[in-house]
Structures are given as C-alpha cells and as structure tokens.
Scaffold this active site. Structure first.
Site, PDB file in Angstrom:
ATOM      1  CG  LEU A  87      -1.933  -1.173   1.294  1.00 48.40           C
ATOM      2  CD1 LEU A  87      -2.759  -1.079   2.569  1.00 48.40           C
ATOM      3  CD2 LEU A  87      -2.836  -1.215   0.082  1.00 48.40           C
ATOM      4  CB  CYS A  88       4.112   2.052  -0.058  1.00 49.98           C
ATOM      5  SG  CYS A  88       4.881   0.471  -0.495  1.00 49.98           S
ATOM      6  N   GLY A  89       2.265   2.540  -3.221  1.00 52.91           N
ATOM      7  CA  GLY A  89       2.508   2.929  -4.602  1.00 52.91           C
ATOM      8  C   GLY A  89       3.629   2.113  -5.232  1.00 52.91           C
TER       9      GLY A  89
END
Length: 289
Positions: free
Chosen positions: A86-88
């Site tokens: 969930l951090c690109g």
C-alpha cells in the site's frame, strides 16, 4: 441495471474503504514526520564522518583491507524494501532496479543477494533466487544495532574474500511525494574527502593522530560502515512513509470520486424506479375505466 440494494451496498463498501485509507494516511503522515526528523539529523553526522575518513584515508602509505580494491568476481547486493505494501511504486521501482542489476552483472560476476524487508524476500523467493540472508523485522524496529549487524556481517565476508564488493540498494527520501532508488557502494570503502564541499585554498592542515593513523583508521572504519548502512535504512524508512502517505491520499481521493459517481447512479436508478411504478399505476387505473 444494478438494483438499488446493490448500489447502496457498494456505496457502504467504498465509504468503509475510504475511512481505512484516510486513517492510514494520517498514521503514515505522523510516522513520516518522525522518520524525516531522524534522517535530517543523521545526514550531517554521516557527511562529517565521510569527510573525516576521506581526509584520514587520503594520506600517503595508508592501507587497510577494507580499502583494498580487488577484481570483481563475487559481489553482494543488499536490497532494502518494506515489510508492507500500500505504498505505490515504492517497492516495485526498487525491485526493477535490482533485477536490472542482476541482468547487467550476472554474466561478469557471481552475485549473491541479502534482503531487508519482507517484500524483497518474497520477490526473490518467488523467482527462486537464492538469498544469503534475510534480515527480517529490521524495518519494524529500526535501530543502529541492526545496521551494525548488517555492516559487520558483510565486512567479515569481504575480509575473508567471500565477496569482492558489497552494494546497497535502497530508496532515498527526497520529499513526501518523491523517492528514488540509489545503488551505493559499501565495500570496498570509497571515502570522499570533504563530503562534496569545496576544497579549502592554501596548504592542507596536518593532523597528529593518537596513538597512530592506522589505529584511528581501524577504529573509524567499522563505525563508518555501520553509519552508512544506518543512513540507508533511515532513508528507506522515511521514503516508505512518504510513499504510503501519497498512495493513501490518492486512494482516499479516488474513493471520494467513486462515492459521488455511485450516489449519482443511485439517484438516477431510484428516479427510474419511481417513474416506472407511477407509469404502472396510471396504466392500471386506465385499464379499470
């Protein structure tokens, strides 16, 4: 056409996701501030240590096994990823750089890999790439002791001749919305005198070393390696929280837009249902006449 119940369920689901992404953004922003303070505090010390070591190692007749340049036959790559997603593109960009390193150097050198972070470990395991070591849990409880352990193990391998060079691959923190993969040489030590500052004019200062230059160098090099690894870990941690905050902000905005679209669809569908029911009532009344 979707029923009103289906649309209401979808809206509730998106709103629930929006609350989660918004909370994760706030948590990441709070952690980013602390991580940013840590890396800003660590950079001047690391640069000063690099300058001192550069001045010390540039003297005539200075030799040390950790400074020795050898023909590159066996190299080690330490890949620093995150434990969570969930951090690109934080992990994907770094792992693509690692894969490119393997492709470019696998024919010329024997490469072994160590990982810091679960994402990197899972990536190489799925591709059946043999790992020398996986430093699990380092990013969850980041400390100087963890950096010293990594530095000690790779320096021991270098001194024993098991590897001829060690590289660090990590994300450098630039800003909350910007990170870039960095491939840095850890071993052999390549100090840069002055740490990027302009050389002073006039004759160079002469120092007196106690007990000797070699003794000071022997004490300073392990600290230098640990500090360099620690700085890379801090950079990676700050970059992760920045990437996560940006990703969650984008996800929250997308959820808001989707809720607006679903609400509009719900109103149009509800209007169509009401219109249809009215037409059925009118048609029934006409049929009774």
């Amino acid at each position: 056409m979707a029923s009103l119940r289906d649309i209401r369920t979808r809206i509730r689901s998106v709103k629930s996701t929006q609350q989660i992404t918004k909370a994760m953004k706030l948590i990441a922003a709070t952690r980013l501030r602390k991580a940013q303070e840590n890396i800003i505090s660590a950079r001047p010390y690391a640069d000063a240590l690099d300058a001192v070591l550069g001045s010390l190692a540039s003297g005539a007749g200075v030799e040390h096994p950790l400074l020795t340049q050898r023909p590159l036959k066996r190299v080690e790559l330490v890949v620093m990823t995150s434990d969570r997603g969930l951090c690109g593109g934080f992990n994907s960009n770094l792992l693509r750089r690692a894969q490119r390193f393997l492709v470019e150097n696998s024919d010329a050198h024997e490469i072994r890999i160590s990982t810091v972070g679960r994402k990197g470990h899972d990536y190489f395991r799925k591709r059946e790439v043999k790992l020398r070591h996986d430093y699990a849990g380092v990013m969850q409880k980041l400390s100087y002791g963890s950096a010293r352990q990594i530095a000690t193990e790779v320096s021991d391998a270098f001194l024993k001749g098991e590897v001829d060079a060690v590289y660090l691959l990590y994300n450098e923190f630039i800003s909350a919305i910007s990170q870039r993969p960095i491939l840095a040489t850890l071993l052999p030590v390549q100090p840069t005198a002055g740490a990027g500052k302009a050389a002073p004019s006039g004759p160079a200062a002469e120092y007196v070393y106690e007990p000797s230059r070699d003794a000071v160098l022997e004490s300073l090099l392990p600290r230098y390696l640990s500090t360099k690894v620690y700085r890379a870990l801090l950079e990676s941690q700050a970059a992760f929280y920045g990437a996560q905050m940006s990703a969650m902000e984008s996800a929250t905005k997308n959820a808001t837009d989707l809720i607006g679209q679903l609400t509009l669809l719900y109103n149009r569908t509800r209007q169509a249902v009401i219109t249809k029911e009215l037409m059925e009532i009118v048609s029934g009344a006409e049929a009774l006449k």
